[in-house]
Design a protein around this motif. Sequence first.
Motif, PDB file in Angstrom:
ATOM      1  N   ILE A 120      93.108 -11.155 -36.181  1.00 58.36           N
ATOM      2  CA  ILE A 120      92.143 -11.885 -37.007  1.00 58.36           C
ATOM      3  C   ILE A 120      90.857 -11.074 -37.132  1.00 58.36           C
ATOM      4  N   LYS A 121      90.397 -10.459 -36.012  1.00 59.44           N
ATOM      5  CA  LYS A 121      89.180  -9.631 -36.059  1.00 59.44           C
ATOM      6  C   LYS A 121      89.372  -8.459 -37.016  1.00 59.44           C
ATOM      7  N   ASP A 122      90.558  -7.834 -36.938  1.00 60.80           N
ATOM      8  CA  ASP A 122      90.830  -6.695 -37.829  1.00 60.80           C
ATOM      9  C   ASP A 122      90.812  -7.135 -39.292  1.00 60.80           C
ATOM     10  N   LYS A 123      91.433  -8.281 -39.580  1.00 61.31           N
ATOM     11  CA  LYS A 123      91.476  -8.796 -40.954  1.00 61.31           C
ATOM     12  C   LYS A 123      90.068  -9.133 -41.444  1.00 61.31           C
ATOM     13  N   VAL A 124      89.257  -9.756 -40.561  1.00 57.31           N
ATOM     14  CA  VAL A 124      87.882 -10.099 -40.928  1.00 57.31           C
ATOM     15  C   VAL A 124      87.084  -8.832 -41.220  1.00 57.31           C
ATOM     16  N   LYS A 125      87.303  -7.785 -40.395  1.00 59.91           N
ATOM     17  CA  LYS A 125      86.602  -6.516 -40.620  1.00 59.91           C
ATOM     18  C   LYS A 125      86.994  -5.916 -41.966  1.00 59.91           C
ATOM     19  N   GLU A 126      88.311  -5.947 -42.260  1.00 65.90           N
ATOM     20  CA  GLU A 126      88.786  -5.389 -43.526  1.00 65.90           C
ATOM     21  C   GLU A 126      88.185  -6.146 -44.713  1.00 65.90           C
ATOM     22  N   LYS A 127      88.185  -7.480 -44.617  1.00 64.39           N
ATOM     23  CA  LYS A 127      87.626  -8.295 -45.687  1.00 64.39           C
ATOM     24  C   LYS A 127      86.121  -8.013 -45.861  1.00 64.39           C
ATOM     25  N   VAL A 136      82.043  -2.985 -49.996  1.00 62.00           N
ATOM     26  CA  VAL A 136      82.334  -1.928 -50.970  1.00 62.00           C
ATOM     27  C   VAL A 136      82.227  -2.487 -52.382  1.00 62.00           C
ATOM     28  N   ASP A 137      82.783  -3.689 -52.594  1.00 59.64           N
ATOM     29  CA  ASP A 137      82.706  -4.303 -53.920  1.00 59.64           C
ATOM     30  C   ASP A 137      81.256  -4.540 -54.338  1.00 59.64           C
ATOM     31  N   SER A 138      80.457  -5.059 -53.424  1.00 59.87           N
ATOM     32  CA  SER A 138      79.055  -5.331 -53.772  1.00 59.87           C
ATOM     33  C   SER A 138      78.302  -4.030 -54.051  1.00 59.87           C
ATOM     34  N   VAL A 139      78.580  -2.985 -53.272  1.00 63.29           N
ATOM     35  CA  VAL A 139      77.927  -1.690 -53.512  1.00 63.29           C
ATOM     36  C   VAL A 139      78.360  -1.134 -54.862  1.00 63.29           C
ATOM     37  N   GLN A 140      79.656  -1.240 -55.178  1.00 68.35           N
ATOM     38  CA  GLN A 140      80.134  -0.739 -56.471  1.00 68.35           C
ATOM     39  C   GLN A 140      79.530  -1.527 -57.628  1.00 68.35           C
ATOM     40  N   ASP A 141      79.432  -2.851 -57.454  1.00 64.95           N
ATOM     41  CA  ASP A 141      78.823  -3.673 -58.502  1.00 64.95           C
ATOM     42  C   ASP A 141      77.366  -3.261 -58.737  1.00 64.95           C
ATOM     43  N   LYS A 142      76.645  -3.066 -57.639  1.00 65.38           N
ATOM     44  CA  LYS A 142      75.238  -2.654 -57.770  1.00 65.38           C
ATOM     45  C   LYS A 142      75.141  -1.270 -58.407  1.00 65.38           C
ATOM     46  N   ALA A 143      76.043  -0.365 -58.046  1.00 65.05           N
ATOM     47  CA  ALA A 143      76.028   0.984 -58.627  1.00 65.05           C
ATOM     48  C   ALA A 143      76.317   0.924 -60.121  1.00 65.05           C
TER      49      ALA A 143
END
Length: 149
Positions: A28-35, A41-48
Motif C-alpha cells: 500500500i505504501k509503494d502504491k501510495v508513493k507511485e500515485k 509529475v502531472d501537476s508539474v507537466q500541467d504547470k510547464a
Amino acid sequence: MGKEIKKTLGKAAKKVFEHTPEPIKDEIKDKVKEKAKEKFVDSVQDKAEETTENLQETTEENAEKFHDKAEEGKEKAQEALLSVRDKIGKVVEAGEDFQEKISSTNDDDDDRKIKGVKSIKGYTDMKGASNIKSSTKIKSSNDIKTMGS
C-alpha cells in the motif's frame, strides 16, 4: 457534508491500515508513493504546459508590438530623409544661384572680381620709408596754376 464524509473515510482508512498485515502495508505504501509521484509529475507537466502557452502568447504579442514600432520607426526615418533631401536640394539651388551671380559679375565688372592669392600684395610691394613724400615734395599754394598763367 462533503468534509464530514472525507473525515470519516480518512479515519476508516487509518483503522483498516492499522489492522492490515505488514506485507500488504508495504504494498500500500509503494502504491501510495507511485500515485503521489504520478500526481506530482502531472501537476508539474500541467504547470510547464501552461507556462509554455503563456510564454508563446507573450512572445507573439511582443513580436506584433515590435513590428508596429519598427514600421513607425521606418516611416519616421523616411520622412526625415525626405526632408533632408528637400533641404539639400534647396541648398544646391541656392549655391547654383550664387555661382551664377558671381560668374555674371566677373564677366561684366572686373572691379568686383574676387582676388586670388597672386593678386594680394606682398611686403615688397609696400612703400618703404624712402618712398614716402617728404615735406619738400609736397605742393604748396605757389605751385597751383591760376587762370592767368
